[in-house]
Design an enzyme around this catalytic site. Sequence first.
Site, mmCIF file in Angstrom:
data_model
loop_
_atom_site.group_PDB
_atom_site.id
_atom_site.type_symbol
_atom_site.label_atom_id
_atom_site.label_comp_id
_atom_site.label_asym_id
_atom_site.label_seq_id
_atom_site.Cartn_x
_atom_site.Cartn_y
_atom_site.Cartn_z
ATOM 1 N N ALA A 78 0.803 -1.225 0.000
ATOM 2 C CA ALA A 78 0.000 0.000 0.000
ATOM 3 C C ALA A 78 0.833 1.272 0.000
ATOM 4 O O ALA A 78 0.276 2.364 0.023
ATOM 5 C CB ALA A 78 -0.917 0.004 1.218
ATOM 6 N N ASN A 79 2.157 1.154 -0.049
ATOM 7 C CA ASN A 79 2.956 2.381 0.058
ATOM 8 C C ASN A 79 3.112 3.123 -1.258
ATOM 9 O O ASN A 79 3.596 4.257 -1.272
ATOM 10 C CB ASN A 79 4.327 2.110 0.695
ATOM 11 C CG ASN A 79 5.125 1.068 -0.058
ATOM 12 O OD1 ASN A 79 4.926 -0.115 0.194
ATOM 13 N ND2 ASN A 79 5.995 1.489 -0.965
ATOM 14 N N GLY A 90 1.704 3.464 -5.749
ATOM 15 C CA GLY A 90 0.938 3.015 -6.904
ATOM 16 C C GLY A 90 -0.522 2.708 -6.618
ATOM 17 O O GLY A 90 -1.215 3.427 -5.890
ATOM 18 N N ILE A 91 -0.959 1.599 -7.202
ATOM 19 C CA ILE A 91 -2.367 1.228 -7.131
ATOM 20 C C ILE A 91 -2.789 0.926 -5.696
ATOM 21 O O ILE A 91 -3.886 1.280 -5.267
ATOM 22 C CB ILE A 91 -2.595 0.017 -8.070
ATOM 23 C CG1 ILE A 91 -2.443 0.499 -9.516
ATOM 24 C CG2 ILE A 91 -3.934 -0.640 -7.842
ATOM 25 C CD1 ILE A 91 -1.977 -0.557 -10.466
ATOM 26 N N GLY A 92 -1.908 0.276 -4.952
ATOM 27 C CA GLY A 92 -2.231 -0.047 -3.563
ATOM 28 C C GLY A 92 -2.429 1.209 -2.733
ATOM 29 O O GLY A 92 -3.374 1.299 -1.935
ATOM 30 N N TYR A 133 6.401 -13.712 -14.447
ATOM 31 C CA TYR A 133 5.390 -12.709 -14.062
ATOM 32 C C TYR A 133 4.012 -13.141 -14.561
ATOM 33 O O TYR A 133 3.031 -13.131 -13.799
ATOM 34 C CB TYR A 133 5.760 -11.339 -14.645
ATOM 35 C CG TYR A 133 4.791 -10.240 -14.241
ATOM 36 C CD1 TYR A 133 4.692 -9.817 -12.918
ATOM 37 C CD2 TYR A 133 3.976 -9.615 -15.190
ATOM 38 C CE1 TYR A 133 3.816 -8.808 -12.547
ATOM 39 C CE2 TYR A 133 3.097 -8.605 -14.829
ATOM 40 C CZ TYR A 133 3.018 -8.200 -13.504
ATOM 41 O OH TYR A 133 2.134 -7.193 -13.130
HETATM 42 N N1 LIG Z 1 1.075 -0.635 -13.009
HETATM 43 C C1 LIG Z 1 0.569 -1.441 -13.923
HETATM 44 O O1 LIG Z 1 0.417 -1.099 -15.092
HETATM 45 C C2 LIG Z 1 0.119 -2.810 -13.545
HETATM 46 C C3 LIG Z 1 -0.432 -3.613 -14.531
HETATM 47 C C4 LIG Z 1 -0.894 -4.868 -14.197
HETATM 48 C C5 LIG Z 1 -0.829 -5.307 -12.896
HETATM 49 N N2 LIG Z 1 -0.264 -4.511 -11.945
HETATM 50 C C6 LIG Z 1 -0.214 -5.037 -10.570
HETATM 51 O O2 LIG Z 1 -0.590 -4.029 -9.660
HETATM 52 C C7 LIG Z 1 -0.046 -4.329 -8.382
HETATM 53 C C8 LIG Z 1 0.505 -3.057 -7.749
HETATM 54 O O3 LIG Z 1 1.625 -2.630 -8.510
HETATM 55 P P1 LIG Z 1 1.822 -1.110 -8.914
HETATM 56 O O4 LIG Z 1 1.681 -1.019 -10.381
HETATM 57 O O5 LIG Z 1 0.998 -0.232 -8.057
HETATM 58 O O6 LIG Z 1 3.380 -0.923 -8.621
HETATM 59 P P2 LIG Z 1 4.156 -0.305 -7.361
HETATM 60 O O7 LIG Z 1 3.835 1.126 -7.216
HETATM 61 O O8 LIG Z 1 5.563 -0.721 -7.542
HETATM 62 O O9 LIG Z 1 3.508 -1.067 -6.140
HETATM 63 C C9 LIG Z 1 3.890 -2.363 -5.778
HETATM 64 C C10 LIG Z 1 3.761 -2.472 -4.291
HETATM 65 O O10 LIG Z 1 4.033 -3.822 -3.913
HETATM 66 C C11 LIG Z 1 4.932 -3.762 -2.848
HETATM 67 N N3 LIG Z 1 5.698 -4.991 -2.694
HETATM 68 C C12 LIG Z 1 6.522 -5.603 -3.548
HETATM 69 N N4 LIG Z 1 7.044 -6.705 -2.995
HETATM 70 C C13 LIG Z 1 6.522 -6.779 -1.745
HETATM 71 C C14 LIG Z 1 6.662 -7.667 -0.668
HETATM 72 N N5 LIG Z 1 7.497 -8.710 -0.719
HETATM 73 N N6 LIG Z 1 5.954 -7.446 0.465
HETATM 74 C C15 LIG Z 1 5.146 -6.394 0.564
HETATM 75 N N7 LIG Z 1 4.979 -5.486 -0.417
HETATM 76 C C16 LIG Z 1 5.655 -5.687 -1.548
HETATM 77 C C17 LIG Z 1 5.818 -2.583 -3.142
HETATM 78 O O11 LIG Z 1 6.561 -2.218 -2.003
HETATM 79 P P3 LIG Z 1 8.045 -1.551 -2.118
HETATM 80 O O12 LIG Z 1 7.833 -0.102 -2.372
HETATM 81 O O13 LIG Z 1 8.645 -1.853 -0.796
HETATM 82 O O14 LIG Z 1 8.729 -2.240 -3.272
HETATM 83 C C18 LIG Z 1 4.762 -1.591 -3.544
HETATM 84 O O15 LIG Z 1 4.136 -1.064 -2.408
HETATM 85 C C19 LIG Z 1 0.982 -5.446 -8.603
HETATM 86 O O16 LIG Z 1 0.427 -6.664 -8.177
HETATM 87 C C20 LIG Z 1 1.159 -5.450 -10.110
HETATM 88 O O17 LIG Z 1 1.517 -6.726 -10.590
HETATM 89 C C21 LIG Z 1 0.207 -3.278 -12.239
#
Ligand SMILES: NC(=O)c1ccc[n+]([C@@H]2O[C@H](COP(=O)([O-])OP(=O)(O)OC[C@H]3O[C@@H](n4cnc5c(N)ncnc54)[C@H](OP(=O)(O)O)[C@@H]3O)[C@@H](O)[C@H]2O)c1
Length: 315
Positions: free
Chosen positions: A24-25, A27-29, A178
């Site tokens: 949750a820190n 992006g989407i979370g 992935y």
């Molecule tokens: N953005 C896109 O276009 C897209 C497209 C398809 C699917 N998604 C999915 O959307 C989800 C969120 O990703 P996002 O795009 O928002 O990218 P993001 O901003 O990088 O967010 C990913 C989050 O996951 C956390 N994370 C990674 N490994 C972790 C772990 N071992 N334990 C706890 N937290 C962890 C990261 O924490 P840290 O900051 O500590 O790394 C960050 O808070 C992911 O599941 C991704 O596969 C995204």
Amino acid sequence: MAAAKWTAADIPSQTGKVALVTGANSGIGYQAALELARHGAHVLLGCRNAAKGQAALTRLGAEAPGASAEVVELDMASLASIRAFAAGYAARGVPLDLLINNAGVMALPQRELTVDGFERQFGTNHLGHFALTGLLLPQLLASPSPRVVTVASLAHRNGKIDFENLQAEKKYSPWGAYGASKLANILFAKELQRRARAAGTALLSLPVHPGVSVTNIVQNGPGAKGLKMQVFKLLAPVLMQPDAIGALPTLYAATSPQAEGGDYIGPDGFMELKGSPVVVQPRANGLDVATGEKLWAVSEALTGVVYPVFYPVLG
Ligand SMILES: NC(=O)c1ccc[n+]([C@@H]2O[C@H](COP(=O)([O-])OP(=O)(O)OC[C@H]3O[C@@H](n4cnc5c(N)ncnc54)[C@H](OP(=O)(O)O)[C@@H]3O)[C@@H](O)[C@H]2O)c1
């Protein structure tokens, strides 16, 4: 007349609910956590990095003054961390209304392992969330209307669950691993829905995908240097959407009275790259019940987390 597009303004009051968002820190979370908190939920920001979690909490407090949120330590790549969190949450003695399985890593260039010896993408994106959901099931089922939302990806389309190479021990490719993990997210979410329904519970489980959204994982993540992402980044203004819009499928699945268990929610735009949340369809690989059932059994064996509450009813 075309139906009105669903936006965050359509989120019903979440007052009285407790939500956990993994990753949750940023992006989407982060955006999902922000809107849930803005609409009255108490939100647990599940983060592996305490400093990043605190920064996100400060930002959330500034963007949604008066919102109720806290940071909780949760590393989705560690079964010990997941178990410790779940035990701590159980000790609170309060139901969990919303679980947003969002944390993820993407396209790591080299094969890496979690502390438990799982390939890191499969381990974090799928097995960690499988374990977390199972361990939190008693608290979820204590809620009158629990929902579990699992964030998958368009990348599931090229994913394959190869039970002979589940940890990519024989062959590894960054996008292959992935895609497999994101396919696993859909198969898990749909199997969870089937089991929850068969057991007569009110739990709704929905897989979602955010299209392609401008977030860390895409801009700066380990998989962001490859040609595919370089092209995407060049075309970002046309093809990609802000993280707040990318969070809408998650928020729709978590809160809309129209959302139905097992629905897959994604953007309505060109090739589902961006847009407003609607029901979309995974590829056939995401609808394969036999693979979903087998993946469930294998995930229980690998994580040691068995979903006992479902079994007495299922027989
Ligand atoms: N953005 C896109 O276009 C897209 C497209 C398809 C699917 N998604 C999915 O959307 C989800 C969120 O990703 P996002 O795009 O928002 O990218 P993001 O901003 O990088 O967010 C990913 C989050 O996951 C956390 N994370 C990674 N490994 C972790 C772990 N071992 N334990 C706890 N937290 C962890 C990261 O924490 P840290 O900051 O500590 O790394 C960050 O808070 C992911 O599941 C991704 O596969 C995204």
